[in-house]
Structure formats: C-alpha cells, structure tokens
Design a protein around this motif. Structure first.
Motif, mmCIF file in Angstrom:
data_model
loop_
_atom_site.group_PDB
_atom_site.id
_atom_site.type_symbol
_atom_site.label_atom_id
_atom_site.label_comp_id
_atom_site.label_asym_id
_atom_site.label_seq_id
_atom_site.Cartn_x
_atom_site.Cartn_y
_atom_site.Cartn_z
ATOM 1 N N ILE A 53 0.848 -1.197 0.000
ATOM 2 C CA ILE A 53 0.000 0.000 0.000
ATOM 3 C C ILE A 53 0.879 1.241 0.000
ATOM 4 O O ILE A 53 0.613 2.206 -0.726
ATOM 5 N N ARG A 54 1.955 1.228 0.799
ATOM 6 C CA ARG A 54 2.895 2.368 0.795
ATOM 7 C C ARG A 54 3.518 2.538 -0.586
ATOM 8 O O ARG A 54 3.639 3.650 -1.094
ATOM 9 N N ASP A 55 3.907 1.419 -1.215
ATOM 10 C CA ASP A 55 4.509 1.475 -2.550
ATOM 11 C C ASP A 55 3.522 2.051 -3.566
ATOM 12 O O ASP A 55 3.888 2.886 -4.394
ATOM 13 N N ASN A 56 2.270 1.610 -3.497
ATOM 14 C CA ASN A 56 1.260 2.130 -4.422
ATOM 15 C C ASN A 56 1.033 3.623 -4.210
ATOM 16 O O ASN A 56 0.849 4.372 -5.171
ATOM 17 N N GLU A 57 1.055 4.058 -2.961
ATOM 18 C CA GLU A 57 0.867 5.484 -2.685
ATOM 19 C C GLU A 57 2.016 6.296 -3.286
ATOM 20 O O GLU A 57 1.806 7.336 -3.895
ATOM 21 N N ARG A 58 3.238 5.795 -3.142
ATOM 22 C CA ARG A 58 4.398 6.487 -3.735
ATOM 23 C C ARG A 58 4.266 6.555 -5.256
ATOM 24 O O ARG A 58 4.545 7.583 -5.876
ATOM 25 N N GLN A 59 3.859 5.443 -5.865
ATOM 26 C CA GLN A 59 3.691 5.412 -7.322
ATOM 27 C C GLN A 59 2.608 6.392 -7.775
ATOM 28 O O GLN A 59 2.783 7.097 -8.773
ATOM 29 N N MET A 60 1.506 6.447 -7.052
ATOM 30 C CA MET A 60 0.427 7.364 -7.422
ATOM 31 C C MET A 60 0.857 8.811 -7.256
ATOM 32 O O MET A 60 0.522 9.671 -8.072
ATOM 33 N N THR A 61 1.622 9.107 -6.226
ATOM 34 C CA THR A 61 2.118 10.470 -6.022
ATOM 35 C C THR A 61 3.018 10.875 -7.187
ATOM 36 O O THR A 61 2.890 11.975 -7.735
ATOM 37 N N ALA A 62 3.910 9.978 -7.594
ATOM 38 C CA ALA A 62 4.795 10.266 -8.726
ATOM 39 C C ALA A 62 3.997 10.411 -10.018
ATOM 40 O O ALA A 62 4.263 11.311 -10.828
ATOM 41 N N LEU A 63 3.012 9.556 -10.222
ATOM 42 C CA LEU A 63 2.192 9.627 -11.431
ATOM 43 C C LEU A 63 1.407 10.936 -11.488
ATOM 44 O O LEU A 63 1.340 11.585 -12.533
#
Length: 90
Positions: A53-63
C-alpha cells in the motif's frame, strides 16, 4: 482488535452510510461498493501500513506529479500557439 489492525494496515476504509445506501443497491454489490468507496477514508500511512500500500501510494504520487507537469507543458504550448496566431493576424 483484529478489525482495528486491518484498518491500521490500510486494508479497510470507513465511511458513513445509511440504510438507504444499502437498500438502493440491494442485490447489486458492485454498485453499492462503488457508491460507498467514493466516501471511504483510510488510516494514515504509518509503520503498520502494508508495504504494497505504501509502494502504491508512492507510485500514485509520482504519477500525479507527472500528469500535472504534462498538463502544464500542454497549457504552455497552447498559450504559445494562441500568441503566435494573434501575432500573425495583427
């Protein structure tokens, strides 16, 4: 306590719902979930939050940052095109 742990890990979200929210979509679980998901809130990211979930949040922030930058570039190009068009017609 298990439910609190699941909420803290980010697996569950909470929202306010009424009987009408359930009855309106009776028999259509997908529609009910869609209507409730838009109101769901999740626990903040902490050490208990699952890694994926933390990884997905980081990816969404970058996207999101990439999309904002692309939109800004497009807006700038459109502004330049309008300026060039107004200069050539003057």
């Amino acid at each position: 306590t298990q439910l609190l742990g699941e909420i803290a890990k980010g697996h569950w979200g909470l929202c306010r719902a009424t009987v009408a929210d359930v009855v309106i979509h009776m028999g259509d679980a997908e529609a009910r979930r869609e209507s409730l998901d838009s109101r769901a809130v999740y626990a903040p990211v902490t050490m208990m939050t699952e890694g994926f979930i933390r990884d997905n949040e980081r990816q969404m922030t970058a996207l999101r940052a990439t999309v904002r930058a692309a939109e800004a570039l497009q807006d700038g190009a459109e502004d330049q095109a309008r300026e060039a068009e107004s200069d050539s017609s003057a």
